[in-house]
Design an enzyme around this catalytic site. Structure first.
Site, PDB file in Angstrom:
ATOM      1  N   PRO A   3     -49.861 -53.041 110.706  1.00 42.29           N
ATOM      2  CA  PRO A   3     -48.734 -53.005 110.221  1.00 42.29           C
ATOM      3  C   PRO A   3     -48.447 -52.760 108.634  1.00 42.29           C
ATOM      4  O   PRO A   3     -47.512 -52.092 108.224  1.00 42.29           O
ATOM      5  CB  PRO A   3     -48.048 -54.303 110.715  1.00 42.29           C
ATOM      6  CG  PRO A   3     -49.198 -55.170 110.836  1.00 42.29           C
ATOM      7  CD  PRO A   3     -50.338 -54.330 111.336  1.00 42.29           C
ATOM      8  N   ASN A   4     -49.324 -53.328 108.153  1.00 43.89           N
ATOM      9  CA  ASN A   4     -49.321 -53.213 106.631  1.00 43.89           C
ATOM     10  C   ASN A   4     -49.952 -51.891 105.902  1.00 43.89           C
ATOM     11  O   ASN A   4     -49.408 -51.167 105.126  1.00 43.89           O
ATOM     12  CB  ASN A   4     -49.743 -54.480 105.756  1.00 43.89           C
ATOM     13  CG  ASN A   4     -48.975 -55.554 106.157  1.00 43.89           C
ATOM     14  OD1 ASN A   4     -49.388 -56.338 107.101  1.00 43.89           O
ATOM     15  ND2 ASN A   4     -47.916 -55.776 105.551  1.00 43.89           N
ATOM     16  N   ASP A   5     -51.283 -51.928 106.571  1.00 48.71           N
ATOM     17  CA  ASP A   5     -52.060 -50.749 106.077  1.00 48.71           C
ATOM     18  C   ASP A   5     -51.727 -49.362 106.419  1.00 48.71           C
ATOM     19  O   ASP A   5     -51.910 -48.329 105.824  1.00 48.71           O
ATOM     20  CB  ASP A   5     -53.502 -50.966 106.406  1.00 48.71           C
ATOM     21  CG  ASP A   5     -54.103 -52.339 105.662  1.00 48.71           C
ATOM     22  OD1 ASP A   5     -53.751 -52.598 104.701  1.00 48.71           O
ATOM     23  OD2 ASP A   5     -55.083 -52.755 106.227  1.00 48.71           O
ATOM     24  N   SER A  12     -41.957 -50.828 100.606  1.00 47.40           N
ATOM     25  CA  SER A  12     -42.054 -52.315  99.943  1.00 47.40           C
ATOM     26  C   SER A  12     -40.354 -52.561 100.541  1.00 47.40           C
ATOM     27  O   SER A  12     -39.352 -51.593 100.321  1.00 47.40           O
ATOM     28  CB  SER A  12     -42.087 -52.837  98.737  1.00 47.40           C
ATOM     29  OG  SER A  12     -41.431 -53.946  98.494  1.00 47.40           O
ATOM     30  N   HIS A  60      11.212 -54.916  87.924  1.00 47.75           N
ATOM     31  CA  HIS A  60      11.378 -56.560  87.580  1.00 47.75           C
ATOM     32  C   HIS A  60      12.080 -57.104  88.944  1.00 47.75           C
ATOM     33  O   HIS A  60      12.570 -58.029  89.039  1.00 47.75           O
ATOM     34  CB  HIS A  60      12.027 -57.108  86.373  1.00 47.75           C
ATOM     35  CG  HIS A  60      11.493 -56.648  85.016  1.00 47.75           C
ATOM     36  ND1 HIS A  60      10.578 -57.376  84.646  1.00 47.75           N
ATOM     37  CD2 HIS A  60      11.518 -55.543  84.296  1.00 47.75           C
ATOM     38  CE1 HIS A  60      10.001 -56.560  83.494  1.00 47.75           C
ATOM     39  NE2 HIS A  60      10.694 -55.481  83.403  1.00 47.75           N
ATOM     40  N   SER A 190       9.323 -60.926 118.008  1.00 44.89           N
ATOM     41  CA  SER A 190       8.894 -62.543 117.563  1.00 44.89           C
ATOM     42  C   SER A 190       8.798 -63.403 118.801  1.00 44.89           C
ATOM     43  O   SER A 190       9.560 -63.150 119.682  1.00 44.89           O
ATOM     44  CB  SER A 190       9.841 -63.116 116.459  1.00 44.89           C
ATOM     45  OG  SER A 190       9.611 -64.632 116.618  1.00 44.89           O
ATOM     46  N   SER A 191       7.795 -64.016 118.815  1.00 46.98           N
ATOM     47  CA  SER A 191       7.599 -64.980 120.053  1.00 46.98           C
ATOM     48  C   SER A 191       8.734 -66.027 120.502  1.00 46.98           C
ATOM     49  O   SER A 191       8.873 -66.406 121.333  1.00 46.98           O
ATOM     50  CB  SER A 191       6.553 -65.954 119.957  1.00 46.98           C
ATOM     51  OG  SER A 191       6.444 -66.791 118.637  1.00 46.98           O
ATOM     52  N   LYS A 196      13.283 -59.079 116.994  1.00 44.37           N
ATOM     53  CA  LYS A 196      12.827 -59.173 115.775  1.00 44.37           C
ATOM     54  C   LYS A 196      11.659 -58.441 115.476  1.00 44.37           C
ATOM     55  O   LYS A 196      10.690 -58.462 116.411  1.00 44.37           O
ATOM     56  CB  LYS A 196      12.350 -60.554 115.028  1.00 44.37           C
ATOM     57  CG  LYS A 196      12.048 -60.895 113.676  1.00 44.37           C
ATOM     58  CD  LYS A 196      12.026 -62.233 113.256  1.00 44.37           C
ATOM     59  CE  LYS A 196      11.973 -62.747 111.810  1.00 44.37           C
ATOM     60  NZ  LYS A 196      10.455 -62.351 111.574  1.00 44.37           N
ATOM     61  N   GLU A 203       0.972 -56.196 107.135  1.00 47.34           N
ATOM     62  CA  GLU A 203       0.626 -57.492 106.850  1.00 47.34           C
ATOM     63  C   GLU A 203      -1.071 -57.550 107.238  1.00 47.34           C
ATOM     64  O   GLU A 203      -1.831 -58.245 106.395  1.00 47.34           O
ATOM     65  CB  GLU A 203       1.107 -58.746 107.696  1.00 47.34           C
ATOM     66  CG  GLU A 203       2.254 -58.830 107.284  1.00 47.34           C
ATOM     67  CD  GLU A 203       3.426 -59.507 108.281  1.00 47.34           C
ATOM     68  OE1 GLU A 203       4.754 -59.926 107.708  1.00 47.34           O
ATOM     69  OE2 GLU A 203       3.153 -59.712 109.220  1.00 47.34           O
TER      70      GLU A 203
END
Length: 339
Positions: A3-5, A12, A60, A190-191, A196, A203
């Site tokens: 796995p490494n070699d 890396s 403003h 709305s609930s 509404k 949001e």
């Protein structure tokens, strides 16, 4: 096969992960930019649709000189257009890859040609013009290119948050708010309050923006926290980056499809506000001067009259002059002639 070699030869995590972050972000940016371009187009089209609807400007949160509803949406479009330019600018440094630097960027235990060959191969596979890092050590230690990209994502979040806030205000009410635009309904209501219509999509966009802004703080601290030859905070940097791109991509699609495209203007309400705005007196400044125009405003407020009613009742201006000065076509652009 070791796995490494064999499998991991010449690689890396230190150079592979920064490389993969840049490659993944560029791929994800394609989708985000597509959604931003579609959003910009949708806002621009609304700007054209609403170009003749005069309304009161507000600074403003108080009445200000008139604008058109179309000008407001065109400003939103331009903001998104500039966000796209900033994102495009970030791509240049993202094309510079750390791969081939191995553990610290020097390229130890790699063939001298390895770096350029692997970058060339990655360019072919990803259809991008990648290039080898100019300084291998810098490309591993400093993740500022990723921070730069995320900073631009934060700027997108700032802009969409402001746009969402504006649209929520313009649609507020309808009986007790601005009620200048109507948003498409995306839920039964709305609930508890029948009929509404809540600005749910806007949001949701606010929350996406807040998350991305918060992610940028995480990104900033993590990218600044490297030590010597390595930044060990790459996992959270990568996770934060991809989350922000995904949130913005999906959010922009939803914002366009389920909100912007269905917005309707309430032209009578817009006209009512602008006709009763004290800020119309500003158009009188060139003829009357600031002090006299201010007196007109005070009297209009005291008697619950419009600016037009006061200047006509007191014969400050003729009907013809009043019509010319308060002409909607001249109130939203430069209106003085050269003397």
């Amino acid at each position: 096969i070791h796995p490494n070699d064999d499998v991991n030869k010449g690689q890396s995590t230190n150079d592979v992960i920064p490389t993969s972050m840049k490659m993944a972000s560029l791929r994800a940016l394609d989708s985000l930019e597509e959604q931003l371009m579609l959003l910009e187009k949708s806002l621009r089209m609304k700007g054209k649709e609403f170009s003749d609807i005069l309304k009161s400007g507000r600074t403003h949160l108080q009445d200000a000189v008139p604008v058109t509803l179309g000008q407001e949406f065109s400003a939103y479009s331009r903001a998104i257009e500039k966000d796209l330019v900033r994102l495009e600018r970030c791509k240049e440094n993202l094309l510079e890859l750390a791969i081939g630097g191995n553990a610290v960027g020097t390229g130890l235990n790699t063939h001298p040609l390895f770096r350029n060959k692997v970058v060339k191969e990655l360019s072919t596979l990803a259809n991008k013009r990648f290039r080898a890092a100019k300084d291998g050590l810098e490309s591993i230690q400093f993740l500022t290119d990723i921070a730069d990209l995320h900073a631009s994502l934060k700027l997108v979040a700032i802009d969409i948050n402001k746009i969402a806030n504006d649209l929520r205000l313009l649609a507020s009410g309808p009986a007790t708010g601005f009620n200048e635009i109507a948003l498409p309904a995306v839920e039964p209501g709305s609930s508890i309050m029948p009929g509404k219509i809540n600005p749910s999509i806007l949001e949701a966009v606010n929350m996406i923006a807040h998350r991305v802004m918060g992610n940028d703080t995480t990104m900033t601290i993590s990218c600044a926290s490297g030590n010597l030859e390595l930044n060990t905070h790459m996992p959270i940097i990568a996770n934060t980056l991809m989350e922000s791109i995904d949130l913005l991509t999906n959010g922009m699609r939803t914002l366009r499809e389920r909100c912007i495209s269905g917005i309707k203007a309430n032209e009578p309400q817009c006209r009512h506000y602008v006709e009763h705005s004290m800020a119309l007196a500003t158009a009188l400044n060139p003829m009357m001067g600031y002090d006299k125009a201010a007196l007109v405003v005070k009297e209009a407020r005291a008697n619950n009259k419009t600016i037009r009613e006061i200047i006509l009742n007191k014969r400050i201006l003729t009907e013809k002059d009043a019509k010319r000065l308060l002409d909607p076509r001249s109130l939203t652009k430069p209106n003085l002639s050269i003397k």
